[in-house]
Each structure stands twice: as structure tokens, then as C-alpha cells.
Design a protein around this motif. Structure first.
Motif, PDB file in Angstrom:
ATOM      1  N   UNK A 270      60.728  67.624  43.899  1.00 47.01           N
ATOM      2  CA  UNK A 270      61.912  67.539  44.756  1.00 47.01           C
ATOM      3  C   UNK A 270      63.191  67.771  43.960  1.00 47.01           C
ATOM      4  N   UNK A 271      63.305  67.170  42.765  1.00 46.87           N
ATOM      5  CA  UNK A 271      64.541  67.294  42.003  1.00 46.87           C
ATOM      6  C   UNK A 271      64.811  68.725  41.551  1.00 46.87           C
ATOM      7  N   UNK A 272      63.768  69.534  41.451  1.00 42.88           N
ATOM      8  CA  UNK A 272      63.952  70.928  41.039  1.00 42.88           C
ATOM      9  C   UNK A 272      64.527  71.794  42.144  1.00 42.88           C
ATOM     10  N   UNK A 273      64.513  71.300  43.379  1.00 40.40           N
ATOM     11  CA  UNK A 273      64.966  72.156  44.484  1.00 40.40           C
ATOM     12  C   UNK A 273      65.980  71.484  45.396  1.00 40.40           C
ATOM     13  N   UNK A 274      66.407  70.260  45.057  1.00 39.09           N
ATOM     14  CA  UNK A 274      67.292  69.543  45.968  1.00 39.09           C
ATOM     15  C   UNK A 274      68.494  68.999  45.213  1.00 39.09           C
ATOM     16  N   UNK A 275      69.613  68.958  45.900  1.00 33.87           N
ATOM     17  CA  UNK A 275      70.851  68.463  45.314  1.00 33.87           C
ATOM     18  C   UNK A 275      71.072  67.007  45.728  1.00 33.87           C
ATOM     19  N   UNK A 276      71.452  66.159  44.770  1.00 35.02           N
ATOM     20  CA  UNK A 276      71.610  64.726  45.048  1.00 35.02           C
ATOM     21  C   UNK A 276      72.683  64.451  46.093  1.00 35.02           C
ATOM     22  N   UNK A 277      73.797  65.181  46.036  1.00 35.24           N
ATOM     23  CA  UNK A 277      74.844  64.973  47.040  1.00 35.24           C
ATOM     24  C   UNK A 277      74.362  65.315  48.441  1.00 35.24           C
ATOM     25  N   UNK A 278      73.605  66.405  48.559  1.00 37.15           N
ATOM     26  CA  UNK A 278      73.038  66.747  49.868  1.00 37.15           C
ATOM     27  C   UNK A 278      72.085  65.660  50.338  1.00 37.15           C
ATOM     28  N   UNK A 279      71.329  65.096  49.403  1.00 35.21           N
ATOM     29  CA  UNK A 279      70.397  64.015  49.747  1.00 35.21           C
ATOM     30  C   UNK A 279      71.153  62.837  50.353  1.00 35.21           C
ATOM     31  N   UNK A 280      72.232  62.440  49.710  1.00 31.96           N
ATOM     32  CA  UNK A 280      73.029  61.306  50.208  1.00 31.96           C
ATOM     33  C   UNK A 280      73.660  61.649  51.548  1.00 31.96           C
ATOM     34  N   UNK A 281      74.247  62.832  51.643  1.00 24.99           N
ATOM     35  CA  UNK A 281      74.955  63.253  52.852  1.00 24.99           C
ATOM     36  C   UNK A 281      74.037  63.288  54.064  1.00 24.99           C
ATOM     37  N   UNK A 282      72.871  63.921  53.924  1.00 23.85           N
ATOM     38  CA  UNK A 282      71.957  64.062  55.055  1.00 23.85           C
ATOM     39  C   UNK A 282      71.262  62.751  55.386  1.00 23.85           C
ATOM     40  N   UNK A 283      71.018  61.917  54.369  1.00 23.72           N
ATOM     41  CA  UNK A 283      70.438  60.596  54.640  1.00 23.72           C
ATOM     42  C   UNK A 283      71.393  59.755  55.467  1.00 23.72           C
ATOM     43  N   UNK A 284      72.675  59.790  55.139  1.00 19.93           N
ATOM     44  CA  UNK A 284      73.665  59.053  55.931  1.00 19.93           C
ATOM     45  C   UNK A 284      73.749  59.595  57.352  1.00 19.93           C
ATOM     46  N   UNK A 285      73.651  60.914  57.500  1.00 20.99           N
ATOM     47  CA  UNK A 285      73.684  61.499  58.844  1.00 20.99           C
ATOM     48  C   UNK A 285      72.508  61.004  59.675  1.00 20.99           C
ATOM     49  N   UNK A 286      71.334  60.929  59.068  1.00 26.07           N
ATOM     50  CA  UNK A 286      70.164  60.419  59.779  1.00 26.07           C
ATOM     51  C   UNK A 286      70.338  58.939  60.130  1.00 26.07           C
ATOM     52  N   UNK A 287      70.847  58.158  59.188  1.00 26.37           N
ATOM     53  CA  UNK A 287      71.014  56.723  59.434  1.00 26.37           C
ATOM     54  C   UNK A 287      71.882  56.459  60.653  1.00 26.37           C
ATOM     55  N   UNK A 288      72.885  57.302  60.863  1.00 24.03           N
ATOM     56  CA  UNK A 288      73.831  57.102  61.963  1.00 24.03           C
ATOM     57  C   UNK A 288      73.417  57.801  63.248  1.00 24.03           C
ATOM     58  N   UNK A 289      72.234  58.399  63.235  1.00 27.24           N
ATOM     59  CA  UNK A 289      71.763  59.132  64.412  1.00 27.24           C
ATOM     60  C   UNK A 289      71.477  58.188  65.577  1.00 27.24           C
ATOM     61  N   UNK A 290      72.069  58.487  66.721  1.00 27.62           N
ATOM     62  CA  UNK A 290      71.819  57.752  67.963  1.00 27.62           C
ATOM     63  C   UNK A 290      72.293  58.640  69.100  1.00 27.62           C
TER      64      UNK A 290
END
Length: 366
Positions: A270-290
Motif C-alpha cells: 500500500x505505501x508504494x502506491x498511496x499517499x498519506x495525505x490522501x489516506x487521511x483526507x479520504x478516511x475523514x470523508x468516509x467518516x462523515x458520510x451520511x
């Protein structure tokens, strides 16, 4: 955990494009976000298979999950570290039949595989980093609607999404109900639960507590940024994507202590193909999904969906358990079809149980 052998992150300008295409969003106005902030010069990367017919009526929108990207079908090679995540389902004569359908899969806004995200250059020529604004699922879909408009696609034969992609597919069906005929929702939920948000919070903390995170401004770090934090975040997530039966199966196949090695290797991939900032950003978007937020609740929001809908659950999914898909089906119109796939693969069954998915998709797209 051993030192990484490669500076990690997603796709960067100058890397091989592979099968990616790039589309700047139409219009001169910046993309206005739910937060009140805006993004100028937004572009989405996407891939496409098949041919758009003369009536422009055969387009299918395929929306990837959290760690996925636009490479849903095709071989590994320059620009693509892995073969397509639904390789066995997309193509001539396959369940998503490209002899008759035009299939498009965009990389999500805020992602790290060619679409505008935190690692992209801001108007001042420097990576956004910590300056990239927060996003909601509705923001992701607003960008995708502009993208579809820019491509001249006013109507979808079907919109298909799993997990994060299912959240986006739901928002498409609610926000633009007349733009799609069919809707397929896999292993997703109408709203993230407190348990989901708790798991998400621990993953974000793992990244942000890595000293190399530097508040999100780590681009240019020769050490590759918060590799350890991102690896730990992925390991936490992987435990929610799998299930007890899957780990027991892996333990029988390997020595028990090699489960740790399995998780470590998965995280390194995962770390070879993913950016940490994107990980945080999209995780927060999912958390707030309703989907019910500001719409009078989940049932009222889903009651406005007009598309013929198929809801698919994975029996062993502990991230978004089957009862959440049952709730979706109960809130949708009477024409909804609910299907459960028996699997020991947990949440990731929506990616890997392609045998059972084949007839489901064929029927749903007919």
C-alpha cells in the motif's frame, strides 16, 4: 518494521500514464466545496473501456473503493503496479460487457493516482500538502458530475460502486436521480457508524503521530514521508477488511507467526502506491458520510432514488456488515433487489469474489 526500499506515494506527473486519461473539469469557476472552500483547476484521471454509442446511452460509471483507483481492468505495467482490480469482470463478453457498454472509472478527487489531490501542485507551484481542503463524499460526487459533463455524458446506463465507491454511487442517485437508470451498491453503507469512525480515527492518528508526517508537508522528504505511520494505518484497516475466518485460513496455510509478516507485506504494498495525505483526507470523508444529513434522515434521502437498484452484501463483512445493506434495501423503493454473497474474505469480498459477482452484474446491467 524494515526501512522501505522505495520512496512511497501515488502517481506523480512525469510517471508513465499507463491507461490513464486526464480531464480538466469544465467551466471557469473553481469547484465549491461543502466546507465553503474551493478548488481551482481540478482535473480527474480516469480509464475507459468499450465505445460510446451514437445515442450516448450505454455509459457505465464504475466507482472504486478506498484504496482502489481508475485501473479497474488491464495488465500491470508502466503506470500501473497491479492488474485491474475487477479484471475478470470487465471486457468483451464479460459481466460488464465492453462489446455493448462504455465503461468509465475515475480516480476519486483527493486521491493520489492522477486526480487533483494533496500531492498535486497548487496554483503557487508547490504541492498542496496541509493546505488541501477537507472533502465530503458529496464533494467527490460534485467533481464527478462536472467531469461527466465535460465528457458530454448526460446519462448513465448504470452507476456501480463498492465501499467508498458505493457511498459515491448513492450520492449520485440521490443528488442526480434522473441521470442514471440502474444502481449497483456493494458492501457499503448509508452512513458510517461510531465503530467505523473509531477505526478511522486510529488510522489517522497512526499517520499523524509519525514524526515524518510534518503536519502533512512532507513532500520532498528523501525518507519518503510518514511511511511507518501509513503502514500501521493500513494494518489497522486490513483487520477491518478481513474477518476471523480469513485470518484462521491464512494461519493454517502459513506458520502462525507469519500472519504478522503477511500484514507487513500488505502494508508495504500500500505505501508504494498511496499517499498519506490522501489516506487521511479520504478516511475523514468516509467518516462523515451520511446520506441523510440535511435531507431529513436516511429513509427520506433514499426514498428519492429512481434507479433500478441492486444491493449486494458480503456475509463476513465486519466493516459494513450485511445488516447495513439490508437497511439500504428497506429504505429504497419497492423495485430494489438484495443479494448476499457467502464469503470468508470479509469486506474485500466485493473485490475478490468475482465468480459470484459475475451473474449478479450481468442481471443488474441487462
Amino acid at each position: 518494521m524494515p526501512e522501505p526500499t522505495r520512496i512511497p506515494g501515488g502517481w506523480r506527473v512525469g510517471d508513465p500514464a499507463g491507461q490513464r486519461r486526464f480531464q480538466a473539469l469544465a467551466g471557469l469557476d473553481p469547484l465549491l466545496l461543502e466546507s465553503g472552500e474551493s478548488l481551482p483547476d481540478v482535473s480527474l484521471a480516469y480509464e475507459a473501456w468499450g465505445t460510446l454509442n451514437a445515442e450516448r446511452s450505454n455509459a457505465v460509471l464504475l466507482l472504486h473503493g478506498f484504496s482502489g483507483d481508475s485501473h479497474a481492468s488491464g495488465p500491470a505495467g508502466p503506470g500501473h503496479r497491479s492488474e485491474g482490480w475487477w479484471n475478470g469482470l470487465i471486457g468483451p463478453g464479460r459481466a460488464i460487457d465492453t462489446d455493448r457498454l462504455y465503461v468509465l472509472c475515475p480516480n476519486v478527487l483527493g486521491g493520489c493516482q492522477g486526480s487533483t489531490g494533496p500531492s498535486s501542485l497548487a496554483p503557487d507551484g508547490r504541492p498542496y500538502g496541509s493546505r488541501f481542503p477537507s472533502l465530503s463524499i458529496r464533494d467527490l460526487v460534485a467533481a464527478e458530475q462536472r467531469w461527466a459533463d465535460a465528457l458530454g455524458i448526460e446519462h448513465w446506463h448504470a452507476v456501480i460502486g463498492g465501499s467508498l465507491g458505493g457511498m459515491r454511487a448513492m450520492e449520485w442517485a440521490i443528488a442526480a436521480p434522473t441521470r442514471l437508470d440502474r444502481l449497483v451498491l456493494l458492501a457499503t453503507t448509508a452512513a458510517c457508524t461510531p465503530e467505523n469512525r473509531a477505526f478511522h480515527s486510529t488510522q489517522i492518528q497512526a499517520i499523524e503521530l509519525d514524526p515524518a508526517f510534518c503536519g502533512g508537508d512532507y513532500y520532498g522528504d528523501p525518507g519518503g514521508g510518514p511511511v511507518r505511520g501509513l503502514s500501521l494505518a493500513r494494518t489497522i484497516a486490513r483487520l477491518t477488511y478481513g474477518c476471523e475466518r480469513e485470518l484462521e485460513r491464512l494461519s493454517r496455510q502459513q506458520h502462525a507467526h507469519d500472519i504478522c509478516l503477511f500484514l507487513q507485506q500488505d502494508a508495504e504494498h500500500l505505501t508504494c502506491r498511496f499517499d498519506a495525505n490522501s489516506y487521511v483526507l479520504l478516511t475523514n470523508a468516509m467518516s462523515n458520510h451520511d446520506v441523510g444529513r440535511g435531507r431529513g434522515g436516511i429513509a427520506k434521502a433514499l426514498a428519492g432514488v429512481q434507479a433500478r437498484t441492486r444491493v449486494v452484501s458480503i456475509s463476513s463483512d465486519r466493516l459494513f456488515p450485511p445488516h447495513q445493506q439490508l437497511l439500504l434495501a428497506q429504505c429504497l423503493h419497492a423495485g430494489v433487489t438484495f443479494t448476499s454473497i457467502e464469503s470468508h474474505l470479509g469486506h474485500d469480498g466485493f473485490l475478490f469474489e468475482q465468480g459470484p459477482l459475475d451473474p449478479i452484474l450481468r442481471q443488474s446491467l441487462g
